[in-house]
Design an enzyme around this catalytic site. Structure first.
Site, PDB file in Angstrom:
ATOM      1  N   LEU A  17      58.916  26.744  20.253  1.00 21.86           N
ATOM      2  CA  LEU A  17      58.692  25.821  19.909  1.00 21.86           C
ATOM      3  C   LEU A  17      56.975  24.891  19.908  1.00 21.86           C
ATOM      4  CD1 LEU A  17      62.180  24.569  21.584  1.00 21.86           C
ATOM      5  CD2 LEU A  17      61.143  24.961  19.263  1.00 21.86           C
ATOM      6  N   PRO A  18      56.733  23.834  19.484  1.00 17.25           N
ATOM      7  CA  PRO A  18      55.600  23.647  20.114  1.00 17.25           C
ATOM      8  C   PRO A  18      55.338  23.186  21.120  1.00 17.25           C
ATOM      9  CG  PRO A  18      56.153  22.473  17.950  1.00 17.25           C
ATOM     10  CD  PRO A  18      57.657  23.374  18.400  1.00 17.25           C
TER      11      PRO A  18
ATOM     12  N   THR B 234      50.307  29.346  22.230  1.00 19.35           N
ATOM     13  CA  THR B 234      48.437  29.535  21.761  1.00 19.35           C
ATOM     14  C   THR B 234      47.342  29.986  23.488  1.00 19.35           C
ATOM     15  OG1 THR B 234      48.544  28.122  19.923  1.00 19.35           O
ATOM     16  CG2 THR B 234      46.238  28.393  21.079  1.00 19.35           C
TER      17      THR B 234
ATOM     18  N   ASN C 199      52.697  18.525  28.008  1.00 15.48           N
ATOM     19  CA  ASN C 199      52.128  20.095  27.196  1.00 15.48           C
ATOM     20  C   ASN C 199      51.672  18.717  26.437  1.00 15.48           C
ATOM     21  OD1 ASN C 199      52.164  21.761  29.490  1.00 15.48           O
ATOM     22  ND2 ASN C 199      53.431  23.176  28.167  1.00 15.48           N
TER      23      ASN C 199
ATOM     24  N   ARG D   9      28.056  36.698  45.643  1.00 19.12           N
ATOM     25  CA  ARG D   9      27.764  38.206  45.740  1.00 19.12           C
ATOM     26  C   ARG D   9      27.033  37.852  47.555  1.00 19.12           C
ATOM     27  NH1 ARG D   9      22.015  39.799  42.749  1.00 19.12           N
ATOM     28  NH2 ARG D   9      22.171  41.518  44.257  1.00 19.12           N
ATOM     29  N   HIS D  10      27.575  38.976  48.677  1.00 17.47           N
ATOM     30  CA  HIS D  10      26.627  39.256  49.840  1.00 17.47           C
ATOM     31  C   HIS D  10      26.069  38.303  50.435  1.00 17.47           C
ATOM     32  CE1 HIS D  10      23.765  42.539  48.686  1.00 17.47           C
ATOM     33  NE2 HIS D  10      24.608  42.711  47.627  1.00 17.47           N
TER      34      HIS D  10
ATOM     35  N   ASN E 291      18.029  45.303  49.239  1.00 21.60           N
ATOM     36  CA  ASN E 291      17.943  44.443  48.342  1.00 21.60           C
ATOM     37  C   ASN E 291      16.368  44.262  48.705  1.00 21.60           C
ATOM     38  OD1 ASN E 291      21.211  42.214  48.390  1.00 21.60           O
ATOM     39  ND2 ASN E 291      20.561  44.030  46.705  1.00 21.60           N
TER      40      ASN E 291
ATOM     41  N   ARG F 148      28.093  45.274  53.840  1.00 23.97           N
ATOM     42  CA  ARG F 148      27.450  43.618  53.654  1.00 23.97           C
ATOM     43  C   ARG F 148      27.622  42.632  53.088  1.00 23.97           C
ATOM     44  NH1 ARG F 148      25.493  47.636  49.789  1.00 23.97           N
ATOM     45  NH2 ARG F 148      25.695  47.798  47.476  1.00 23.97           N
TER      46      ARG F 148
ATOM     47  N   GLU G 249      30.159  48.477  45.323  1.00 24.91           N
ATOM     48  CA  GLU G 249      29.170  48.439  44.313  1.00 24.91           C
ATOM     49  C   GLU G 249      29.238  49.014  43.045  1.00 24.91           C
ATOM     50  OE1 GLU G 249      27.666  46.637  41.861  1.00 24.91           O
ATOM     51  OE2 GLU G 249      26.165  45.951  42.304  1.00 24.91           O
TER      52      GLU G 249
ATOM     53  N   TYR H 293      15.029  51.294  41.427  1.00 26.94           N
ATOM     54  CA  TYR H 293      14.334  52.089  39.585  1.00 26.94           C
ATOM     55  C   TYR H 293      12.774  52.321  39.326  1.00 26.94           C
ATOM     56  CZ  TYR H 293      18.943  48.713  39.921  1.00 26.94           C
ATOM     57  OH  TYR H 293      19.684  47.731  39.656  1.00 26.94           O
TER      58      TYR H 293
ATOM     59  N   LYS I 298      23.674  50.411  28.712  1.00 31.87           N
ATOM     60  CA  LYS I 298      24.032  50.275  29.943  1.00 31.87           C
ATOM     61  C   LYS I 298      25.562  50.063  30.651  1.00 31.87           C
ATOM     62  CE  LYS I 298      21.996  47.558  34.027  1.00 31.87           C
ATOM     63  NZ  LYS I 298      21.234  46.020  33.957  1.00 31.87           N
TER      64      LYS I 298
ATOM     65  N   HIS J 124      29.695  42.119  44.683  1.00 31.70           N
ATOM     66  CA  HIS J 124      28.383  43.059  44.585  1.00 31.70           C
ATOM     67  C   HIS J 124      27.404  42.525  43.271  1.00 31.70           C
ATOM     68  CE1 HIS J 124      28.260  45.639  48.232  1.00 31.70           C
ATOM     69  NE2 HIS J 124      30.000  45.563  47.904  1.00 31.70           N
TER      70      HIS J 124
HETATM   71  N1  LIG Z   1      54.150  30.184  29.097  1.00 39.52           N
HETATM   72  C1  LIG Z   1      54.542  28.275  29.016  1.00 39.52           C
HETATM   73  N2  LIG Z   1      55.421  27.271  29.561  1.00 39.52           N
HETATM   74  C2  LIG Z   1      54.830  26.310  28.796  1.00 39.52           C
HETATM   75  N3  LIG Z   1      53.748  25.622  28.845  1.00 39.52           N
HETATM   76  C3  LIG Z   1      52.754  26.519  29.326  1.00 39.52           C
HETATM   77  C4  LIG Z   1      52.710  27.623  29.136  1.00 39.52           C
HETATM   78  N4  LIG Z   1      51.608  28.425  28.808  1.00 39.52           N
HETATM   79  C5  LIG Z   1      50.700  27.711  28.595  1.00 39.52           C
HETATM   80  N5  LIG Z   1      51.699  26.725  28.948  1.00 39.52           N
HETATM   81  C6  LIG Z   1      50.617  24.366  28.915  1.00 39.52           C
HETATM   82  O1  LIG Z   1      51.138  24.495  27.064  1.00 39.52           O
HETATM   83  C7  LIG Z   1      49.735  23.802  27.001  1.00 39.52           C
HETATM   84  C8  LIG Z   1      49.774  23.306  25.605  1.00 39.52           C
HETATM   85  O2  LIG Z   1      50.405  24.703  24.959  1.00 39.52           O
HETATM   86  P1  LIG Z   1      49.889  25.526  23.356  1.00 39.52           P
HETATM   87  O3  LIG Z   1      49.761  26.582  23.841  1.00 39.52           O
HETATM   88  O4  LIG Z   1      48.816  24.056  22.549  1.00 39.52           O
HETATM   89  O5  LIG Z   1      51.206  25.626  23.447  1.00 39.52           O
HETATM   90  P2  LIG Z   1      51.552  26.032  21.491  1.00 39.52           P
HETATM   91  O6  LIG Z   1      50.675  26.991  20.917  1.00 39.52           O
HETATM   92  O7  LIG Z   1      53.105  26.592  22.025  1.00 39.52           O
HETATM   93  O8  LIG Z   1      51.686  24.556  21.045  1.00 39.52           O
HETATM   94  C9  LIG Z   1      49.083  24.118  27.824  1.00 39.52           C
HETATM   95  O9  LIG Z   1      47.518  23.784  27.784  1.00 39.52           O
HETATM   96  C10 LIG Z   1      49.610  24.987  29.159  1.00 39.52           C
HETATM   97  O10 LIG Z   1      48.901  23.505  30.149  1.00 39.52           O
HETATM   98  O1  LIG Z   2      23.268  47.720  37.087  1.00 32.62           O
HETATM   99  P1  LIG Z   2      22.466  47.361  37.750  1.00 32.62           P
HETATM  100  O2  LIG Z   2      21.834  45.582  37.159  1.00 32.62           O
HETATM  101  O3  LIG Z   2      21.669  47.821  37.748  1.00 32.62           O
HETATM  102  O4  LIG Z   2      22.919  45.972  38.788  1.00 32.62           O
HETATM  103  C1  LIG Z   2      24.115  46.615  40.285  1.00 32.62           C
HETATM  104  C2  LIG Z   2      22.903  47.161  40.999  1.00 32.62           C
HETATM  105  O5  LIG Z   2      22.589  45.807  41.879  1.00 32.62           O
HETATM  106  C3  LIG Z   2      22.093  45.926  43.737  1.00 32.62           C
HETATM  107  C4  LIG Z   2      21.489  45.784  43.774  1.00 32.62           C
HETATM  108  O6  LIG Z   2      20.038  45.953  42.921  1.00 32.62           O
HETATM  109  O7  LIG Z   2      23.405  45.099  43.641  1.00 32.62           O
HETATM  110  P2  LIG Z   2      23.647  44.280  45.462  1.00 32.62           P
HETATM  111  O8  LIG Z   2      22.957  44.550  46.564  1.00 32.62           O
HETATM  112  O9  LIG Z   2      24.496  43.193  44.800  1.00 32.62           O
HETATM  113  O10 LIG Z   2      25.536  45.515  46.051  1.00 32.62           O
HETATM  114  C5  LIG Z   2      22.778  47.802  43.282  1.00 32.62           C
HETATM  115  O11 LIG Z   2      23.706  48.511  44.771  1.00 32.62           O
HETATM  116  C6  LIG Z   2      23.375  48.330  41.898  1.00 32.62           C
HETATM  117  O12 LIG Z   2      23.547  49.572  42.129  1.00 32.62           O
END
Ligand SMILES: Nc1ncnc2c1ncn2[C@@H]1O[C@H](COP(=O)(O)OP(=O)(O)O)[C@@H](O)[C@H]1O
Ligand SMILES: O=P(O)(O)OC[C@H]1O[C@@](CO)(OP(=O)(O)O)[C@@H](O)[C@@H]1O
Length: 754
Positions: free
Chosen positions: A360-361, A366, A479, A567-568, A574, A619, A640, A651, A669, A706
């Site tokens: 129901l609505p 959604t 809702n 992050r730590h 670092n 860390r 990490e 690097y 990447k 991380h």
């Molecule tokens: N499983 C659920 N049962 C009841 N309410 C929910 C559930 N999941 C989300 N809601 C709440 O219902 C509100 C309205 O939801 P919406 O997705 O727009 O409804 P519908 O698409 O069924 O008309 C959401 O903002 C959320 O707070």
């Molecule tokens: O994927 P990229 O951009 O390399 O980032 C991940 C890298 O970030 C780092 C820091 O350079 O993480 P962190 O210090 O948060 O644990 C590295 O340890 C890690 O390899």
């Protein structure tokens, strides 16, 4: 809070790293007088040289939990390090006195075991009655083995135990920091202690707020239906369309980043450096570049290519047809394996899945559709959300009154069926261009409509109905009010009460002819809003993806709570620009950990059930260390990204010594996997249980992890496309607060220091 209790053996010198005694009375004695919770007892034995003769330390004793003095039922200890053995168990704080002894049992034979010398030990309130003494074992040849014994008890709530058990099963490994159990709680701050005073954090948390990026997690502010697919069959200049002037299309970045699958039937020549090439997720730019060579690709989730012996041409070693290659998810690990298996074994129509919402609505259709779309996309499944309301508004205008939705209005019924069929056809066309999962969002509230959809799906895609049912009148009322505020249907209705009445009339029209789902494969979510007490019913559900969807839905709910991601504190690596490793904190990192503890203490002051999650790297554990009063849980999944052979390098060093690796990572990447390490796709896969647990938690969680891991977690909440994940900015010393709420997620950032 602050119920930690610990007692450590003197002979072992088992002091905490910071030399602090965190027992409540400060005397090192565990107290049994606490409210609620359980004692998490950890027994440890340490021997300076490794055991001969494959002997495994065990514990047995007076209660059934530890074998009732039957050596054959003794509990085995686990090896924590070369010399350290550990056994943890849980007892109530007021448990009966537990008499026990250690014994050594041979691993593989029924040869005699060796019980420790002397009287039995006694555990009371999680502490040893007398001071811990050495455990002495006299072997057959009169050789005496000597172990140091330590006992540690920490109080944890049943809730955290459940969480830690799940985490243990999935991800735990022994702590990499000495004397940090996998689950622990620090005691409450002492007045005037370091945690209260230091670091000069302003009382006003708002002082630290910094703007979130434009791509932040803000679904709470945008009506989810507006973010769904633009009706292509109703628009010619497809992506410039704005729904009724009151909506915002998906950000263009998503369009740009959309998965474009290369045509693998065209084998492409390369210039030698290619190890493998695979179907997956590409931007057009990357595709061109990848054809130019110098590309080392350890991406997963794709059929491997083999090099033909006669030329430098690569061909697939899996003979997949056009349709198959297009629906391969851009994913690693389990997701990819399941996709390959389904495509090799399953019927062709099963390669595309339509989740058809029913309800129901104002029952959350959604909302649920949007959330499921976000989750599946994040896992790597090419998923789109088709909202029939958006089609209706485009074709018939946004201001239809309740009569339009009456079952005895033949024109209205015809018009609604027509837009539903149009949306469904768009969804199927998209599936045949490579889409994997279509989420079809409308009321679909009677059998006739559902029969129509089943016919349209025949031989083209598999369908599962997902019905949302809510029996709580207060939630329905809330809702409905949210609908009037958010839906473009009422954007031009200035009178809230008039809108409310019209929506209630519309609802009554649907109620008259509503038929719950009883046909086909279905999932019913019944009263799942609060996260407890509801139920999920499933019928005729099988397969990898449907199983995952059910698991996800079982764990989601709407209880508002914050998730704090950080992050730590800056690490010594670092500072040196070294990646990976397991370094301690730099001076700035040390300051951040204090500021963070202060922040958490204030932000979560009244949140008794909150928990702190760290990785198993020091860390993050050190960053969490001054936070008091909340259970801390270590997850290996939060470690990490594993940089494999590049771990510990800068690097610059990688660029100089391994230029192909450097270039390959730069080019892709997301999918690039470090030799003997991980790719971002691998990281996403291992984070899935973390996401499920974050969804399931009803209390706040602080995640200290991380850069790469937080990029992946953040992307889930902010609904960022996979390709963007490795480039998302997650600065040090900044907290990203994700507020989970009834209308979606909302983000706020706090920068505690530069
Ligand atoms: N499983 C659920 N049962 C009841 N309410 C929910 C559930 N999941 C989300 N809601 C709440 O219902 C509100 C309205 O939801 P919406 O997705 O727009 O409804 P519908 O698409 O069924 O008309 C959401 O903002 C959320 O707070
Ligand atoms: O994927 P990229 O951009 O390399 O980032 C991940 C890298 O970030 C780092 C820091 O350079 O993480 P962190 O210090 O948060 O644990 C590295 O340890 C890690 O390899």
């Amino acid at each position: 809070m602050g119920t930690g209790a610990s007692k450590e053996g003197e002979e072992g010198g088992a002091n905490k790293p910071d030399g602090q005694d965190d027992t409540p009375d400060g005397q090192g004695h565990a107290s049994a007088h606490h409210d609620g919770g359980q004692l998490y007892v950890s027994l440890k034995m340490d021997k300076n040289h490794t055991l001969t003769a494959d002997l495994v330390p065990h514990v047995f004793g007076s209660v059934p939990l530890i074998g009732s003095w039957d050596p054959s039922k003794a509990l085995s200890m686990e090896r924590e390090s070369v010399s350290m053995w550990e056994l943890s168990f849980v007892v109530p704080p007021n448990h009966e006195t537990l008499d026990f002894k250690f014994l050594l049992k041979p691993k593989y034979s029924n040869a005699p075991c060796f019980v420790e010398e002397g009287p039995s030990r006694q555990l009371i309130g999680g502490a040893l009655k007398e001071d811990a003494k050495l455990a002495l074992f006299r072997l057959e040849n009169d050789e005496v083995l000597e172990y140091k014994v330590f006992v540690k008890a920490d109080r944890v709530s049943p809730f955290d135990l459940a969480a830690s058990w799940r985490a243990y099963q999935e991800n735990f490994r022994p702590s990499s920091v000495r004397w940090m159990p996998d689950v622990s709680i620090n005691s409450a701050p002492q007045p005037g202690g370091e945690n209260c005073s230091s670091a000069g954090l302003d009382l006003d948390l708002e002082h630290y707020v910094v703007p979130a990026p434009s791509t932040s997690a803000n679904s709470a502010f945008v009506y989810a239906a507006n973010m769904t697919e633009t009706p292509r069959s109703l628009t010619s200049g497809s992506y410039s369309f704005k729904d009724g002037g009151a909506s915002a299309d998906r950000p263009t970045t998503i369009k740009e980043m959309e998965v474009i699958v290369p045509d693998s039937s065209k084998a492409f020549p390369t210039s030698g450096m290619v190890e493998s090439k695979s179907v997956g997720s590409y931007s057009p730019l990357q595709r061109q570049e990848s054809q130019r060579g110098l590309f080392v690709d350890r991406g997963v989730g794709s059929p491997r290519l083999i090099k033909s012996s006669s030329s430098n041409i690569f061909t697939h070693d899996l003979n997949l047809d056009n349709d198959t290659k297009n629906s391969m998810p851009a994913a690693a690990g389990a997701v990819a394996a399941a996709a390959v298996a389904d495509q090799m074994l399953g019927p062709k129509e099963d390669r595309h899945l339509a989740i058809i919402l029913v309800g129901l609505p104002a029952r959350g259709k959604t909302f649920t559709a949007a959330k499921l779309t976000r989750y599946l996309r994040w896992l790597g499944h090419n998923t789109k959300h088709f909202n029939v309301g958006k089609y209706r508004r485009l074709k018939h205008g946004a201001n239809q009154s309740a009569d339009f939705f009456a079952a005895d209005n033949p024109e209205g019924v015809e018009a609604r069926n027509e837009v539903a069929a149009l949306a469904f056809e768009d969804m199927v066309s998209w599936m045949h261009e490579g889409g994997q999962v279509g989420i079809f969002d409308a009321t679909n509230s009677n059998k006739r409509r559902r029969n129509m959809l089943m016919k349209l799906a025949e031989g083209r895609c598999k369908i599962i109905f997902l019905e949302t049912i809510c029996n709580d009148v207060n939630i329905i009322e809330r809702n409905i009010r949210l609908k009037i505020q958010q839906s473009p249907d009422y954007a031009e209705e200035p009178d809230f009460q008039a809108g409310l009445q019209d929506f209630k009339n519309r609802l009554a029209n649907y109620e008259k002819v509503y038929e719950p789902v009883e046909e086909g494969s279905y999932i019913k979510m019944i009263d799942m809003v609060s996260g407890h007490g509801g139920q999920i019913q499933v019928n005729n559900i099988s397969g990898y993806l449907p199983g995952r969807i059910v698991f996800f839905l079982v764990n989601t709910h709407l209880t508002p709570r914050p998730i704090l991601l950080t992050r730590h504190g800056e690490s010594q690596d670092n500072v040196r620009g070294r990646i990976g490793g397991d370094a301690a904190l730099s001076e700035a990192g040390e300051l951040y950990k204090k500021k963070l503890a202060n922040f958490v203490g204030k932000r979560l002051k009244s949140e008794r059930a909150a928990s702190i999650w760290t990785s198993t790297l020091q860390r993050t554990i050190l960053t969490a260390s001054p936070i008091v009063g909340f259970p801390k849980i270590q997850w290996r999944a939060l470690d990490e990204i594993n940089a494999g052979v590049c771990d510990g390098m800068t690097y610059e060093e990688i660029k100089k010594n391994m230029p192909e690796e450097y270039e390959s990572r730069k080019k892709d990447k997301l999918r690039y996997r470090y030799p003997r390490g991980e790719s971002y796709l691998d990281v996403i896969q291992r984070l899935e249980p973390v996401i499920i647990e974050l969804e399931r938690q009803r209390a706040p969680v602080v995640v200290i992890s991380h850069q790469a891991v937080l990029r992946a977690l953040y992307a889930y909440f902010a609904d960022r496309p996979l390709q963007e994940i490795p480039h998302i900015e997650v600065p040090l010393h900044t907290i990203i607060e994700i507020q989970m709420g009834v209308t979606g997620v909302q983000e706020k950032r706090y920068k505690l220091m530069d």
